[in-house]
Scaffold this active site. Structure first.
Site, mmCIF file in Angstrom:
data_model
loop_
_atom_site.group_PDB
_atom_site.id
_atom_site.type_symbol
_atom_site.label_atom_id
_atom_site.label_comp_id
_atom_site.label_asym_id
_atom_site.label_seq_id
_atom_site.Cartn_x
_atom_site.Cartn_y
_atom_site.Cartn_z
ATOM 1 N N ASP A 22 0.923 -1.199 -0.124
ATOM 2 C CA ASP A 22 -0.095 0.141 -0.004
ATOM 3 C C ASP A 22 0.855 1.220 0.035
ATOM 4 O OD1 ASP A 22 -2.527 1.550 0.280
ATOM 5 O OD2 ASP A 22 -2.337 1.408 2.496
ATOM 6 N N ASP B 87 -7.357 -3.090 3.505
ATOM 7 C CA ASP B 87 -6.120 -3.863 2.942
ATOM 8 C C ASP B 87 -6.548 -5.369 3.554
ATOM 9 O OD1 ASP B 87 -4.893 -2.041 1.837
ATOM 10 O OD2 ASP B 87 -4.151 -1.077 3.507
ATOM 11 N N ASP C 248 -2.416 -0.875 5.958
ATOM 12 C CA ASP C 248 -2.755 -0.423 7.156
ATOM 13 C C ASP C 248 -4.284 -0.190 7.416
ATOM 14 O OD1 ASP C 248 -2.878 1.612 5.464
ATOM 15 O OD2 ASP C 248 -1.688 2.914 6.495
#
Length: 921
Positions: A342, A655, A651
Site C-alpha cells: 500500500d 487492505d 494499514d
C-alpha cells in the site's frame, strides 16, 4: 456497530439493488419510500428491522479449542505412530507404547501452542464503527443505537462523526470525509450530493458516505442504503472470511516430504513384516521389528525443532521491529519474491508536506518531511532569503494566517489538528521562521469566510494596523479568476499571466503534487467583516504551494535492497494514478515508463481485464491506482496463480482481505487499523517499510538453518531404518530397539539439532534471488550427502554392534554401543552441517558457541542413558567401559573426515561453476 451472534442485515430485494451513487437524491428517496424531512415512522422502522435485520455483521464461526487440538494429530506420520502405539499396547509392550505415545502427545501440545489465536478481524471491524447515530424519525432528530438503523433511515453527520452505515448523501455543507482506511486516499475527500457515473470506483463515489469513515469537516444529511453485511465494510468482512488460509512454502514442502516418507515407511514395514513371517518368526516379534523400522525412519523431532527454530526467528525479528503473529510467516518471508505494498503510510509518511513553492515567478524547494516543522526553503540549492522575495513571504504568511489547522508536538511526535492539507501550509510557514502567535498579535483575525465546496476557497480578514488585509487560499482556478494582478519578488504588481501560472500548475501536478494558490487584497481601514462580494475580484496573486504525502527515505533504500535481492516490489493503492506514479518513480520501483514516469493501471481499467489476462498484467505492472479492496484481492490471487510467494503490506480496513489472502500479510503497527493487524501474519512496530527488508533477511536465515537441521537429522532416520532393514534381511536381531531409536531421535533433535538455529547469517544472503517456490528442500547434492552419512551410520552402528557381540558383550551392552554410536556420530556430523557448502574455517570455529553447549548436554544425557540403573531398565541399556567409548568416538572422527573431504570437493566444484558463470556475465 458491534458484532453479535444474531443474523446480520439482509440484502435489499432484487428490485431495490441499485447503484445508489449514480441516482439523484429524489430517486433514492422514492425507491426507499422515505421523506428527507420526516424520515421513517416507528411502524416502518419495525417492519424494516424485521425484513433486513439489525445493523450488525455476521460473525464467523471459529473452531473450538478441542477441535484445533485434535487436528494436531491429523498428520500422515502421526497416524503411523498412533497405530504403532495401539498395537504395541495390545502386545503388552507397555514401555514402548508409552514412549511412542508420549512423543506424539508432546508434538501435539507444541503444535497447538504454536497456532496463532483465532482471527479477530471481524471483531475489529465492529470496533471501527460508531455506537450511536443521529437520525430523523417521525419528523424529529434523535440519537439511537447504530445497530437499530435500517435502510431508509435519514442520518445526520458532522465533523468528528463516523458514518454508521452506507449513506447516500442528500445534502451537505462543506463535507469532507477521511476515507483512507477504506480506500487508501491520502487526503480527506470533498463530498457532494450530485450523482456520479455507475462504474466509478469506491474512491470516486463522492455522493456516498461509507460506514466507519470519519467526517473531518462540515456536515451532511443522507439516507441509509446499506447496513451490516451489505455495507462496503461488511463486504470486506466477507472477503476476509472467504480468503484462503494459504500454506507456506515450508509447510507444503514438509507435507510433500511427509507423504513420500509415509509410503516409503509403510512399504518397507510391509516388506519387513513379510520377510519375518516367511522366516517363521512370531507375529508379535515381527510386528515390533516393523515398528522399529517405522519409528526409526520417522523424524519425530522435526515438528518440535521446526517450531522452536521458527520461534527463535520470531525473537530475532522482534529486535528488528517486526512482530510475527504466526510462526510459519518467519520462513515464508525467506521465499517471498513479490511485495505488494500500500502507498499511504507504508511507503509514504502519511503526512502531507509542502515540497515546492512558486512565488514571484521563482521556484523554491522545501526540505524536511512530515509534520515536524524543521527544514529549509531552497532557491537554486541555497537557502532562500525571504527578504529578497516579497511574494514568497506573503504567500507563506497567507498560508498560515488563512488557516484553521495547527501543528502540535506530543511526546516527541508532531501531529496536525485539523485538515492535513491546511496543516502542511502551517508547517511550511514555520520552516521559514513564521510563528503563528506573533503573526496573530501583529495582524489579528477579524472575520472569516470558511471554505465551501461551491466557492473552493477560504478567506480571512486581518487588522494590519493602518490597513485591513484579506488573505485567501484555495484551488488555483478559484484564486486565479479573482486575481487581476500578480506580485513580483520586489513587491511590484504586474498583470496576471494566467497561461504561465497554468503551465506551472501542470508541471507541479505531473509530479503528483496537490496544488493550492494564495492571494491577498486590501480592504478599507476599519473593515470588520467580509463577504464573497469582497473577494469577487481585484485580488493580488501571490503564488502556488505544491504538496504531497512524501515517500519515506528508508523505504527508498529498502526497495532498492529488495530489488537487489530479486524481490519485485509493487504499489497497490487507492490514491490517484498521477500521485501513485510520481511516488513510485521517486521510490525507485521498476516497470514500464512513459515520459520518465511509471505507468499506473487504474481500478477502472482493471475492471475491464479478464482474470486470465490479469495474471500477465499483474506480473508486468508495478503501480496500481484507485484500486478497490476486491481488486487488491484479485491482484494478489493473480500473482499467486503465477506461483509467486506474495507479501502484502497495508494499514487500512480496505487492505484486510488482501492481507489475509497473501502468503504473508504485513500490517502497520502505529497507523494500522485493528482489522489490518488481525488479518496479517506480521506487524511492523515502526510502520517502516525498511523493516521488511530486515525481516526478509532473517526469514532467509531461518530457512537456511532449517535446511541445515533437516540435512543433519535425515541421515539418522535413514541410518536407523537401514539398520532395521539389514537386520531383517540377514536374519539378525535388532542392534537398536524401538524405544532406543525414539531416545536418539528426540534427545539429539533438541540438544544437538536446535543449536543450528543459532548459526549466524551466511555472507551474501541478500545477494541471491529468492528460492523458487517449486524447489525441494533437499537438492540432488544434499540427497547424495544424506545417503552417504546414512550408510556411514549403518556401517558404524552395525559394525560396532557385531564387534561387541563377538567380544562377548551382552546384548544390552552391544545395543547400547550401537545407540551411542548414532548419538556420537550425529554430534560429529553437526559440525559439518553448520554450513552446507562452506568449510568450517570460513564460518569460524567459535561463531556459534551453542554447538559446544549442546554437545556437552547431549553427552551428559547419554551418560545417564548408559550408567543410571533407572534408565537401563526403561531403555534396555547397559554400562560401557572406556575402550568401548573410545571406539565409538573413533568412528565419529572417521565420519567427520569423510564428510569434510566430500564437502571440500563439492565446494571446489561449485566455486568453479560460479567462476565460469561470472565470466560469462
Amino acid at each position: 456497530m458491534h458484532i453479535t451472534e444474531e443474523k446480520g442485515s439482509k440484502a435489499l430485494p432484487a428490485e431495490k439493488q441499485h447503484p445508489w451513487h449514480s441516482m439523484v437524491p429524489a430517486e433514492v428517496m422514492e425507491e426507499l419510500e422515505v421523506s428527507p424531512e420526516n424520515g421513517l415512522s416507528d411502524e416502518e422502522v419495525m417492519a424494516r428491522q424485521e425484513q433486513y435485520g439489525r445493523n450488525v455483521m455476521t460473525p464467523k464461526k471459529q473452531q473450538s479449542a478441542f477441535v484445533r487440538f485434535m487436528l494436531q494429530f491429523h498428520q500422515p506420520l502421526i497416524y503411523i505412530l498412533l497405530a504403532a502405539t495401539v498395537v504395541t499396547m495390545f502386545l503388552e509392550e507397555y514401555t514402548d507404547a508409552i514412549v511412542i505415545f508420549a512423543v506424539v502427545f508432546v508434538n501435539a501440545i507444541i503444535g497447538y501452542v504454536q497456532e496463532s489465536k483465532a482471527l479477530e478481524a471481524i471483531d475489529a471491524l465492529a470496533k471501527s464503527m460508531t455506537a450511536k447515530a443521529q437520525v430523523i424519525r417521525n419528523g424529529k432528530k434523535q440519537d439511537i443505537d447504530a445497530q437499530e438503523l435500517v435502510p431508509g433511515d435519514i442520518v445526520v453527520v458532522q465533523s468528528g462523526d463516523k458514518f454508521p452505515a452506507d449513506v447516500r448523501l442528500v445534502k451537505q455543507r462543506d463535507l469532507k470525509v477521511d476515507e483512507s482506511a477504506l480506500t487508501g486516499e491520502s487526503v480527506a475527500v470533498e463530498k457532494n450530493a450530485e450523482p456520479v457515473a455507475p462504474d466509478d470506483v469506491l474512491g470516486d463515489r463522492l455522493s456516498m458516505g461509507f460506514s466507519s469513515t470519519m467526517v473531518t469537516y462540515g456536515k451532511g444529511t443522507g439516507v441509509v442504503v446499506a447496513t451490516g453485511d451489505e455495507t462496503e465494510v461488511g463486504k470486506i468482512q466477507q472477503s476476509i472470511s472467504s480468503a484462503q488460509d494459504l500454506e507456506t512454502p515450508l509447510t507444503i514442502k514438509i507435507k510433500e516430504f511427509s507423504h513420500l516418507l509415509l509410503w516409503v515407511i509403510l512399504g518397507l514395514s510391509v516388506v519387513v513384516f513379510a520377510v519375518g513371517m516367511l522366516r517363521g518368526e512370531g507375529i508379535g516379534e515381527t510386528f515390533m521389528v516393523a515398528v522399529a523400522l517405522a519409528v526409526g525412519a520417522i523424524p519425530e523431532g522435526l515438528p518440535v525443532a521446526v517450531t522452536i527454530m521458527l520461534a527463535l526467528g520470531v525473537s530475532k525479528m522482534a529486535q528488528r521491529r517486526a512482530i510475527i503473529r504466526k510462526l510459519v510467516a518467519v520462513e515464508t518471508l525467506g521465499s517471498t519474491n513479490v511485495i505488494c505494498s500500500d502507498k499511504t503510510g507504508t511507503l509514504t509518511e502519511n503526512q502531507m508536506t509542502v515540497q515546492q513553492i512558486v512565488a514571484g515567478s521563482k521556484a523554491y524547494f522545501v526540505k524536511g518531511l512530515g509534520y515536524r516543522p524543521e527544514g529549509e526553503i531552497l532557491e537554486d540549492n541555497q537557502q532562500a532569503d525571504l527578504g529578497t522575495n516579497k511574494a514568497l513571504e506573503l504567500c507563506l504568511k497567507a498560508g498560515i494566517l488563512c488557516n484553521d489547522s495547527s501543528v502540535k508536538e506530543k511526546e516527541g511526535s508532531w501531529t496536525i489538528e485539523g485538515d492535513p492539507t491546511e496543516g502542511a501550509m502551517v508547517v511550511a510557514a514555520r520552516k521559514a521562521g513564521f510563528k503563528l502567535e506573533e503573526l496573530e498579535q501583529k495582524e489579528p483575525r477579524k472575520d472569516t469566510i470558511p471554505f465551501e465546496s461551491e466557492y473552493q476557497y477560504m478567506a480571512t480578514l486581518h487588522d494590519a494596523g493602518d490597513r485591513s488585509v484579506i488573505y485567501l487560499k484555495g484551488s488555483v482556478e478559484a484564486v486565479l479568476e479573482r486575481s487581476n494582478k500578480a506580485m513580483q519578488p520586489d513587491g511590484e504588481l504586474i498583470e496576471v499571466d494566467r497561461e504561465a501560472i497554468e503551465k506551472q500548475v501542470e508541471e507541479l501536478a505531473s509530479e503528483g503534487l496537490r496544488v493550492l494558490a494564495c492571494g491577498m487584497a486590501e480592504a478599507p481601514e476599519g473593515t470588520t467583516d467580509i463577504t464573497h462580494d469582497d473577494t469577487k475580484s481585484g485580488l493580488v496573486f501571490l503564488g502556488l504551494q505544491g504538496m504531497i504525502d512524501p515517500p519515506r527515505q528508508e523505504a527508498v533504500e529498502a526497495v532498492e535492497l529488495c530489488q537487489k535481492a530479486g524481490i519485485d516490489v509493487k504499489m497497490i493503492t487507492g490514491d490517484h494514478a498521477i500521485t501513485a506514479s510520481a511516488i513510485a518513480t521517486q521510490i525507485g520501483l521498476t516497470g514500464r515508463k512513459e515520459n520518465g514516469k511509471l505507468v499506473a493501471i487504474t481500478g477502472r481499467e482493471l475492471q475491464q481485464i479478464e482474470d486470465h489476462d490479469l495474471e500477465d498484467v499483474a506480473e508486468k505492472t508495478s503501480v496500481f491506482a484507485r484500486v478497490s479492496p476486491d481488486q487488491k484481492l484479485r491482484l494478489v490471487k493473480a500473482l499467486q496463480a503465477r506461483d509467486k510467494v506474495v507479501a502484502m503490506t497495508g494499514d487500512g480496513v480496505n487492505d484486510g482481505p488482501a492481507l489475509k489472502q497473501a502468503n504473508i500479510g504485513i500490517a502497520m503497527g502505529i497507523t494500522g487499523t485493528e482489522v489490518a493487524k488481525d488479518a496479517a501474519e506480521m506487524v511492523l512496530t515502526d510502520d517502516n517499510f525498511s523493516s521488511i527488508e530486515g525481516a526478509v533477511e532473517e526469514g532467509r536465515s531461518v530457512f537456511d538453518n532449517l535446511t541445515k537441521f533437516i540435512v543433519w537429522t535425515l541421515p539418522t532416520n535413514l541410518g536407523e531404518g537401514l539398520i532395521v532393514l539389514v537386520a531383517v534381511i540377514i536374519g539378525s536381531q535388532l542392534p537398536v530397539q524401538p524405544v532406543q531409536i525414539l531416545w536418539v531421535n528426540m534427545t539429539t533433535a533438541i540438544l544437538l539439532g536446535l543449536t543450528l538455529a543459532f548459526e549466524p547469517k551466511e555472507p551474501g544472503i541478500m545477494d541471491r534471488p529468492p528460492r523458487p517456490s517449486g524447489e525441494p528442500i533437499l537438492t540432488r547434492e544434499l540427497i547424495m550427502r544424506t545417503l552417504l552419512v546414512g550408510v556411514l551410520l549403518l556401517i558404524a552402528s552395525f559394525g560396532l554392534y557385531y564387534y561387541e557381540m563377538e567380544q562377548g558383550a551382552t546384548t544390552a551392552q552391544a545395543r547400547t554401543v550401537a545407540t551411542t554410536t548414532l548419538v556420537v556420530l550425529e554430534a560429529f556430523y553437526l559440525f559439518s552441517c553448520r554450513s552446507l557448502v562452506r568449510p568450517m574455517r570460513e564460518i569460524g570455529f567459535f561463531t556459534n558457541m551453542w554447538i559446544y553447549y549442546g554437545i556437552a548436554a547431549m553427552f551428559l544425557f547419554q551418560a545417564l542413558f548408559i550408567y543410571v540403573p533407572f534408565m537401563n531398565t526403561l531403555f534396555g541399556s547397559a554400562p560401557l567401559d572406556t575402550m568401548q567409548v573410545l571406539r565409538i568416538f573413533g568412528a565419529g572422527v572417521i565420519l567427520l573426515i569423510i564428510v569434510t573431504i566430500e564437502k571440500y570437493y563439492r565446494f571446489k566444484s561449485n566455486a568453479r561453476v560460479e567462476k565460469v558463470a561470472e565470466s560469462a556475465r
